[in-house]
Design an enzyme around this catalytic site. Sequence first.
Site, PDB file in Angstrom:
ATOM      1  N   SER A 148       0.539 -24.765   6.746  1.00  0.00           N
ATOM      2  CA  SER A 148       0.913 -22.791   7.210  1.00  0.00           C
ATOM      3  C   SER A 148       0.788 -22.117   5.619  1.00  0.00           C
ATOM      4  O   SER A 148       0.546 -22.791   4.383  1.00  0.00           O
ATOM      5  CB  SER A 148       1.899 -22.848   8.214  1.00  0.00           C
ATOM      6  OG  SER A 148       1.831 -21.410   8.611  1.00  0.00           O
ATOM      7  N   LYS A 176      -3.597 -18.863   9.241  1.00  0.00           N
ATOM      8  CA  LYS A 176      -2.792 -19.421   9.096  1.00  0.00           C
ATOM      9  C   LYS A 176      -1.328 -18.495  10.581  1.00  0.00           C
ATOM     10  O   LYS A 176      -0.983 -19.991  11.151  1.00  0.00           O
ATOM     11  CB  LYS A 176      -1.438 -19.075   8.074  1.00  0.00           C
ATOM     12  CG  LYS A 176      -2.528 -19.551   6.759  1.00  0.00           C
ATOM     13  CD  LYS A 176      -2.872 -21.095   6.920  1.00  0.00           C
ATOM     14  CE  LYS A 176      -3.375 -21.279   5.478  1.00  0.00           C
ATOM     15  NZ  LYS A 176      -3.301 -23.339   5.850  1.00  0.00           N
TER      16      LYS A 176
HETATM   17  C1  HXC Z   1     -14.912 -12.197  -0.476  1.00  0.00           C
HETATM   18  C2  HXC Z   1     -15.782 -13.932   0.246  1.00  0.00           C
HETATM   19  C3  HXC Z   1     -15.867 -14.713  -1.045  1.00  0.00           C
HETATM   20  C4  HXC Z   1     -14.898 -14.334  -2.139  1.00  0.00           C
HETATM   21  C5  HXC Z   1     -16.833 -16.299   0.024  1.00  0.00           C
HETATM   22  N1  HXC Z   1     -16.891 -15.533   0.669  1.00  0.00           N
HETATM   23  N2  HXC Z   1     -16.304 -16.512  -1.553  1.00  0.00           N
HETATM   24  N3  HXC Z   1     -16.502 -12.841   0.546  1.00  0.00           N
HETATM   25  N4  HXC Z   1     -14.290 -12.649  -1.899  1.00  0.00           N
HETATM   26  N5  HXC Z   1     -13.978 -14.277  -3.333  1.00  0.00           N
HETATM   27  C6  HXC Z   1     -17.953 -15.259   1.679  1.00  0.00           C
HETATM   28  C7  HXC Z   1     -19.439 -15.186   1.281  1.00  0.00           C
HETATM   29  O1  HXC Z   1     -19.911 -13.476   0.853  1.00  0.00           O
HETATM   30  C8  HXC Z   1     -19.936 -15.920   3.160  1.00  0.00           C
HETATM   31  O2  HXC Z   1     -20.206 -14.416   3.246  1.00  0.00           O
HETATM   32  C9  HXC Z   1     -18.612 -16.512   3.290  1.00  0.00           C
HETATM   33  O3  HXC Z   1     -17.690 -16.088   2.656  1.00  0.00           O
HETATM   34  C10 HXC Z   1     -18.649 -17.558   3.019  1.00  0.00           C
HETATM   35  O4  HXC Z   1     -18.881 -18.405   2.151  1.00  0.00           O
HETATM   36  P1  HXC Z   1     -19.902 -19.827   1.844  1.00  0.00           P
HETATM   37  O5  HXC Z   1     -19.519 -20.107   0.102  1.00  0.00           O
HETATM   38  O6  HXC Z   1     -20.945 -20.008   2.099  1.00  0.00           O
HETATM   39  O7  HXC Z   1     -18.985 -19.976   3.056  1.00  0.00           O
HETATM   40  P2  HXC Z   1     -18.615 -22.136   2.786  1.00  0.00           P
HETATM   41  O8  HXC Z   1     -19.156 -22.666   2.162  1.00  0.00           O
HETATM   42  O9  HXC Z   1     -18.099 -21.938   4.155  1.00  0.00           O
HETATM   43  O10 HXC Z   1     -17.133 -21.980   1.593  1.00  0.00           O
HETATM   44  C11 HXC Z   1     -16.109 -21.272   2.716  1.00  0.00           C
HETATM   45  C12 HXC Z   1     -14.481 -20.439   1.652  1.00  0.00           C
HETATM   46  C13 HXC Z   1     -14.888 -21.074   0.052  1.00  0.00           C
HETATM   47  C14 HXC Z   1     -13.154 -20.598   1.928  1.00  0.00           C
HETATM   48  C15 HXC Z   1     -15.335 -19.527   1.495  1.00  0.00           C
HETATM   49  O11 HXC Z   1     -13.948 -20.054  -0.453  1.00  0.00           O
HETATM   50  C16 HXC Z   1     -14.037 -22.142  -0.383  1.00  0.00           C
HETATM   51  O12 HXC Z   1     -15.457 -23.229  -0.088  1.00  0.00           O
HETATM   52  N6  HXC Z   1     -13.323 -22.948  -0.689  1.00  0.00           N
HETATM   53  C17 HXC Z   1     -12.593 -23.517  -1.329  1.00  0.00           C
HETATM   54  C18 HXC Z   1     -11.303 -23.792  -0.440  1.00  0.00           C
HETATM   55  C19 HXC Z   1     -10.788 -23.054  -0.610  1.00  0.00           C
HETATM   56  O13 HXC Z   1     -10.750 -22.450  -1.344  1.00  0.00           O
HETATM   57  N7  HXC Z   1      -8.945 -23.995  -0.953  1.00  0.00           N
HETATM   58  C20 HXC Z   1      -8.222 -23.116  -1.425  1.00  0.00           C
HETATM   59  C21 HXC Z   1      -7.653 -22.944  -0.105  1.00  0.00           C
HETATM   60  S1  HXC Z   1      -5.930 -21.971  -0.803  1.00  0.00           S
HETATM   61  P3  HXC Z   1     -21.566 -13.541   3.160  1.00  0.00           P
HETATM   62  O14 HXC Z   1     -21.526 -12.250   4.141  1.00  0.00           O
HETATM   63  O15 HXC Z   1     -21.775 -13.005   2.208  1.00  0.00           O
HETATM   64  O16 HXC Z   1     -22.396 -14.678   3.889  1.00  0.00           O
HETATM   65  C22 HXC Z   1      -4.974 -21.757   0.880  1.00  0.00           C
HETATM   66  C23 HXC Z   1      -3.712 -21.161   0.993  1.00  0.00           C
HETATM   67  C24 HXC Z   1      -3.273 -20.251   0.996  1.00  0.00           C
HETATM   68  O17 HXC Z   1      -5.923 -21.019   2.075  1.00  0.00           O
HETATM   69  C25 HXC Z   1      -2.156 -19.476   0.997  1.00  0.00           C
HETATM   70  C26 HXC Z   1      -0.946 -19.864  -0.024  1.00  0.00           C
HETATM   71  C27 HXC Z   1       0.279 -19.225  -0.468  1.00  0.00           C
END
Ligand code: HXC
Length: 271
Positions: free
Chosen positions: A148, A166
């Site tokens: 979480s 979460k």
């Molecule tokens: C605003 C964003 C964005 C950003 C993505 N989006 N990044 N919006 N600011 N920085 C939006 C995109 O514009 C898009 O919407 C939609 O999210 C989907 O993006 P995609 O890249 O096409 O999606 P996808 O491949 O499904 O990617 C999922 C993701 C991405 C979560 C959006 O960030 C990702 O893959 N992350 C990698 C893993 C990750 O983040 N790990 C860290 C987790 S940390 P539109 O409408 O524009 O098409 C964590 C910690 C929690 O969870 C708390 C800890 C204290």
Amino acid sequence: MDIQKYLPSDLFHGKTVFVTGGGSGINLGIARSFAAVGAKVAICGRTQSKLDAARAELESLGAKVLTAALDVRDYDALVDAMEKTRRDLGPVSVLVCGAAGNFLCKTEELSPKGFRSVVDIDLVGSFHACRAAYEQLKETQGSILFVSAGQSLIPYIAQAHAGAAKAGIDNLMRNLALEWGPYGIRSNSIVPGPIAGTEGMRRLAPGDIGKKLEGVIPLRRFGEAEEIGNAAVFLASPLAAYITGTTLVVDGGQNLPGAGLFGQIVMDALS
Ligand code: HXC
């Protein structure tokens, strides 16, 4: 690893642990801790190269390892991976629902797809993993651990998507403790604080934000992935046999002062 100084290295001998998002970060830290106490480990994630590197690390700790390149949003892929895990490693005793996605974004700028992506990965993906592992967990009288976040406990600026996901995870955790407890399945959450060197910290607290944040954590440092792994092993072990439906906060006290300062730092950085 420190855990081997305090717990028997065969504590999880013969047990299979399945970790979603296990290719990197906190989840890989959890997988390492279980490997260090004798578990066989299955990890899944979207990026094959990360899984390959993680496999090498886990094998170097003596673990038998299975990797599955998949997206937790794909339920059928998780069902296949669970079946393969049972075939190759034996039935799952511990399921760690760790796969997550996140980014900083003010709600008024967040697109519906952005919100949905995070909820789909974190919350729906966790449900998928639990549902796909259910029969095996019932057979092993196993344990589920959800990763979480503090965003579930208190609202964080620019984190509406992660907070909703979460908080949903923590309620799912309690529901499963209630419904699957009679089968001998335990269900708990861990709330990690900021963990050094993770993708999450690169996204949520880059550069200067991280430095400032570190200065207001009561223990005055970021945590290590291994420290979340220690908590995970404890919660899944017989030491925690009567613990279910609970949230263990492992954050150096980070959430105690609230999220106001983080919000201020983030708003400065985003404006
Ligand atoms: C605003 C964003 C964005 C950003 C993505 N989006 N990044 N919006 N600011 N920085 C939006 C995109 O514009 C898009 O919407 C939609 O999210 C989907 O993006 P995609 O890249 O096409 O999606 P996808 O491949 O499904 O990617 C999922 C993701 C991405 C979560 C959006 O960030 C990702 O893959 N992350 C990698 C893993 C990750 O983040 N790990 C860290 C987790 S940390 P539109 O409408 O524009 O098409 C964590 C910690 C929690 O969870 C708390 C800890 C204290």
